[in-house]
Scaffold this motif. Structure first.
Motif, PDB file in Angstrom:
ATOM      1  N   UNK A  96      21.683  37.815-130.891  1.00  0.00           N
ATOM      2  CA  UNK A  96      21.489  38.482-129.595  1.00  0.00           C
ATOM      3  C   UNK A  96      21.889  37.566-128.440  1.00  0.00           C
ATOM      4  N   UNK A  97      21.569  36.261-128.560  1.00  0.00           N
ATOM      5  CA  UNK A  97      21.956  35.312-127.511  1.00  0.00           C
ATOM      6  C   UNK A  97      23.473  35.150-127.445  1.00  0.00           C
ATOM      7  N   UNK A  98      24.100  35.150-128.621  1.00  0.00           N
ATOM      8  CA  UNK A  98      25.560  35.012-128.659  1.00  0.00           C
ATOM      9  C   UNK A  98      26.212  36.165-127.882  1.00  0.00           C
ATOM     10  N   UNK A  99      25.706  37.364-128.069  1.00  0.00           N
ATOM     11  CA  UNK A  99      26.253  38.526-127.349  1.00  0.00           C
ATOM     12  C   UNK A  99      26.005  38.399-125.847  1.00  0.00           C
ATOM     13  N   UNK A 100      24.810  37.943-125.470  1.00  0.00           N
ATOM     14  CA  UNK A 100      24.491  37.784-124.049  1.00  0.00           C
ATOM     15  C   UNK A 100      25.345  36.686-123.417  1.00  0.00           C
ATOM     16  N   UNK A 101      25.560  35.609-124.142  1.00  0.00           N
ATOM     17  CA  UNK A 101      26.394  34.520-123.622  1.00  0.00           C
ATOM     18  C   UNK A 101      27.833  34.993-123.449  1.00  0.00           C
ATOM     19  N   UNK A 102      28.320  35.756-124.402  1.00  0.00           N
ATOM     20  CA  UNK A 102      29.690  36.273-124.291  1.00  0.00           C
ATOM     21  C   UNK A 102      29.823  37.151-123.046  1.00  0.00           C
ATOM     22  N   UNK A 103      28.819  37.976-122.793  1.00  0.00           N
ATOM     23  CA  UNK A 103      28.847  38.835-121.608  1.00  0.00           C
ATOM     24  C   UNK A 103      28.764  37.999-120.331  1.00  0.00           C
ATOM     25  N   UNK A 104      27.897  36.979-120.346  1.00  0.00           N
ATOM     26  CA  UNK A 104      27.760  36.110-119.175  1.00  0.00           C
ATOM     27  C   UNK A 104      29.051  35.337-118.921  1.00  0.00           C
ATOM     28  N   UNK A 105      29.657  34.865-119.994  1.00  0.00           N
ATOM     29  CA  UNK A 105      30.920  34.122-119.866  1.00  0.00           C
ATOM     30  C   UNK A 105      32.012  35.038-119.305  1.00  0.00           C
ATOM     31  N   UNK A 106      32.064  36.265-119.800  1.00  0.00           N
ATOM     32  CA  UNK A 106      33.071  37.220-119.324  1.00  0.00           C
ATOM     33  C   UNK A 106      32.862  37.568-117.854  1.00  0.00           C
ATOM     34  N   UNK A 107      31.599  37.478-117.400  1.00  0.00           N
ATOM     35  CA  UNK A 107      31.323  37.788-115.990  1.00  0.00           C
ATOM     36  C   UNK A 107      31.579  36.594-115.078  1.00  0.00           C
ATOM     37  N   UNK A 108      31.895  35.446-115.656  1.00  0.00           N
ATOM     38  CA  UNK A 108      32.250  34.286-114.852  1.00  0.00           C
ATOM     39  C   UNK A 108      31.127  33.302-114.595  1.00  0.00           C
ATOM     40  N   UNK A 109      29.963  33.494-115.223  1.00  0.00           N
ATOM     41  CA  UNK A 109      28.869  32.540-115.040  1.00  0.00           C
ATOM     42  C   UNK A 109      29.179  31.252-115.788  1.00  0.00           C
ATOM     43  N   UNK A 110      28.752  30.121-115.227  1.00  0.00           N
ATOM     44  CA  UNK A 110      28.930  28.865-115.948  1.00  0.00           C
ATOM     45  C   UNK A 110      27.647  28.554-116.741  1.00  0.00           C
ATOM     46  N   UNK A 111      27.720  27.602-117.664  1.00  0.00           N
ATOM     47  CA  UNK A 111      26.570  27.322-118.531  1.00  0.00           C
ATOM     48  C   UNK A 111      25.284  26.991-117.779  1.00  0.00           C
ATOM     49  N   UNK A 112      25.392  26.297-116.641  1.00  0.00           N
ATOM     50  CA  UNK A 112      24.160  25.949-115.910  1.00  0.00           C
ATOM     51  C   UNK A 112      23.495  27.205-115.331  1.00  0.00           C
TER      52      UNK A 112
END
Length: 140
Positions: A96-112
């Motif tokens: 579930x986190x992997x999917x959320x991270x992929x969505x966050x990454x696609x939206x342009x958020x950085x890791x911090x």
């Protein structure tokens, strides 16, 4: 007693949600190996679902070795179930986190930013599942 709640926001099949809730409960230590889980009818009544739905979840858990039939009494947690369920819980959350991270990454958020959001959400729910009624009430 095994207390389970289903999340109305979860779009997975009800039997899969029930199976996950039982796995999570076993991973958390309640019920312990050798203890009986609620009967199909009892859990169906508690969750207000069709008994066949609970029976399907229990069959899946038996096939995985989480539950075993105890002649004349019902289904009990196996000795190996806690380790299997903890591993399953980690895999489920990681997915579930992997999917959320992929969505966050696609939206342009950085890791911090992602880490900050995760921390804020963790703190906001006080360890309660985000789909629970209590956590939804707290956000209103």
């Amino acid at each position: 007693m095994l207390l389970l709640g289903l999340s109305p926001g979860d779009d997975r099949a009800i039997y899969a949600q029930i199976a996950d809730r039982v796995r999570f409960a076993v991973a958390a230590g309640a019920p312990k190996p050798g203890e009986l889980v609620p009967s199909v009818r009892e859990l169906a009544r508690q969750l207000v679902v069709n008994p066949n739905t609970v029976a399907r979840a229990y069959r899946e858990l038996q096939a995985e070795g989480v539950l075993e039939a105890v002649r004349g009494t019902g289904l009990a947690v196996t000795a190996l179930a806690p380790d299997r369920c903890r591993s399953s819980r980690r895999d489920h959350v990681r997915s579930r986190l992997r999917a959320a991270i992929a969505e966050a990454r696609a939206s342009g958020l950085d890791p911090s930013e992602i880490e900050l959001i995760l921390r804020e959400e963790w703190d906001a729910t006080n360890g309660e599942p985000t789909g629970s009624a209590a956590s939804r009430e707290g956000r209103r």
